[in-house]
Design a protein around this motif. Sequence first.
Motif, mmCIF file in Angstrom:
data_model
loop_
_atom_site.group_PDB
_atom_site.id
_atom_site.type_symbol
_atom_site.label_atom_id
_atom_site.label_comp_id
_atom_site.label_asym_id
_atom_site.label_seq_id
_atom_site.Cartn_x
_atom_site.Cartn_y
_atom_site.Cartn_z
ATOM 1 N N ARG A 76 38.544 44.197 38.142
ATOM 2 C CA ARG A 76 38.583 43.355 36.931
ATOM 3 C C ARG A 76 38.827 41.486 37.272
ATOM 4 O O ARG A 76 39.060 41.183 38.762
ATOM 5 N N SER A 103 38.210 30.605 33.050
ATOM 6 C CA SER A 103 38.956 30.357 32.595
ATOM 7 C C SER A 103 37.999 28.537 32.639
ATOM 8 O O SER A 103 37.862 28.872 33.956
ATOM 9 N N TYR A 161 32.711 41.314 28.713
ATOM 10 C CA TYR A 161 34.099 42.174 29.105
ATOM 11 C C TYR A 161 33.476 43.676 29.710
ATOM 12 O O TYR A 161 34.070 43.723 30.895
ATOM 13 N N CYS A 164 34.114 28.405 30.344
ATOM 14 C CA CYS A 164 33.172 29.489 30.810
ATOM 15 C C CYS A 164 31.868 29.770 29.882
ATOM 16 O O CYS A 164 31.684 28.945 28.654
ATOM 17 N N ASN A 175 39.183 37.749 35.624
ATOM 18 C CA ASN A 175 39.421 36.633 34.571
ATOM 19 C C ASN A 175 39.033 35.017 35.013
ATOM 20 O O ASN A 175 39.097 34.413 35.864
ATOM 21 N N ALA A 235 33.436 42.238 33.476
ATOM 22 C CA ALA A 235 34.653 42.848 33.617
ATOM 23 C C ALA A 235 35.654 43.970 34.836
ATOM 24 O O ALA A 235 35.904 44.334 35.395
ATOM 25 N N TYR A 249 40.123 36.831 40.658
ATOM 26 C CA TYR A 249 39.503 38.073 40.767
ATOM 27 C C TYR A 249 40.684 39.184 41.394
ATOM 28 O O TYR A 249 41.209 38.739 42.825
#
Length: 180
Positions: free
Chosen positions: A156, A160, A174, A163, A158, A177, A150
């Motif tokens: 933003r 992984s 998207y 997910c 990400n 984010a 974060y």
Amino acid sequence: MRKFLFIFLVAVNLFSQESDYVTVVGDSLIGKVVDGKNIREVIGNVVITQGDVVINCNKAIQFLTVNEIELIGSVVVTQDTMMIRTEKAYYYGDEKIAVSDTSVFLNQPGMELQADRGKYFMDQKRAEFFGRVILEDSNSFTLKSEELFYFKELERMNASGKCRNNRFNFYYLYRLARTF
């Protein structure tokens, strides 16, 4: 003019160093030396401040020579509008990093997150979460992953590792984010 400039630069330097200074207060303080290292135990209503970061907990063990603090019991780290809660953590004062190997809960306007463990970088306003990570936003969107990074300033994140979300619209993911 030179004296004024010198005094101004000294004052600016002292002010910037003050924001790096860690203060610890609580109900009781026990000072001791363990293995040649100066240690302070602060017990009860502990409040730790460093710049714009405030940490509350039940007990803190401060290692003075290395500027590190073990945080125990009802740990709450607050910076700006973000709050992180956990039961145990370790704070590295020189690096301004808090690490927890126990369940971590992050609250910020518009989102909540929980994870098995996490790390927060105060200066970069960046967090890393690992284990079972669950993110929920104010629009009832839920994202589950094995790790999530974060970046508060960049708004933003990400995720992984396995997910999944409660909606299958990846455009929304998207957009999410970019919203935080």
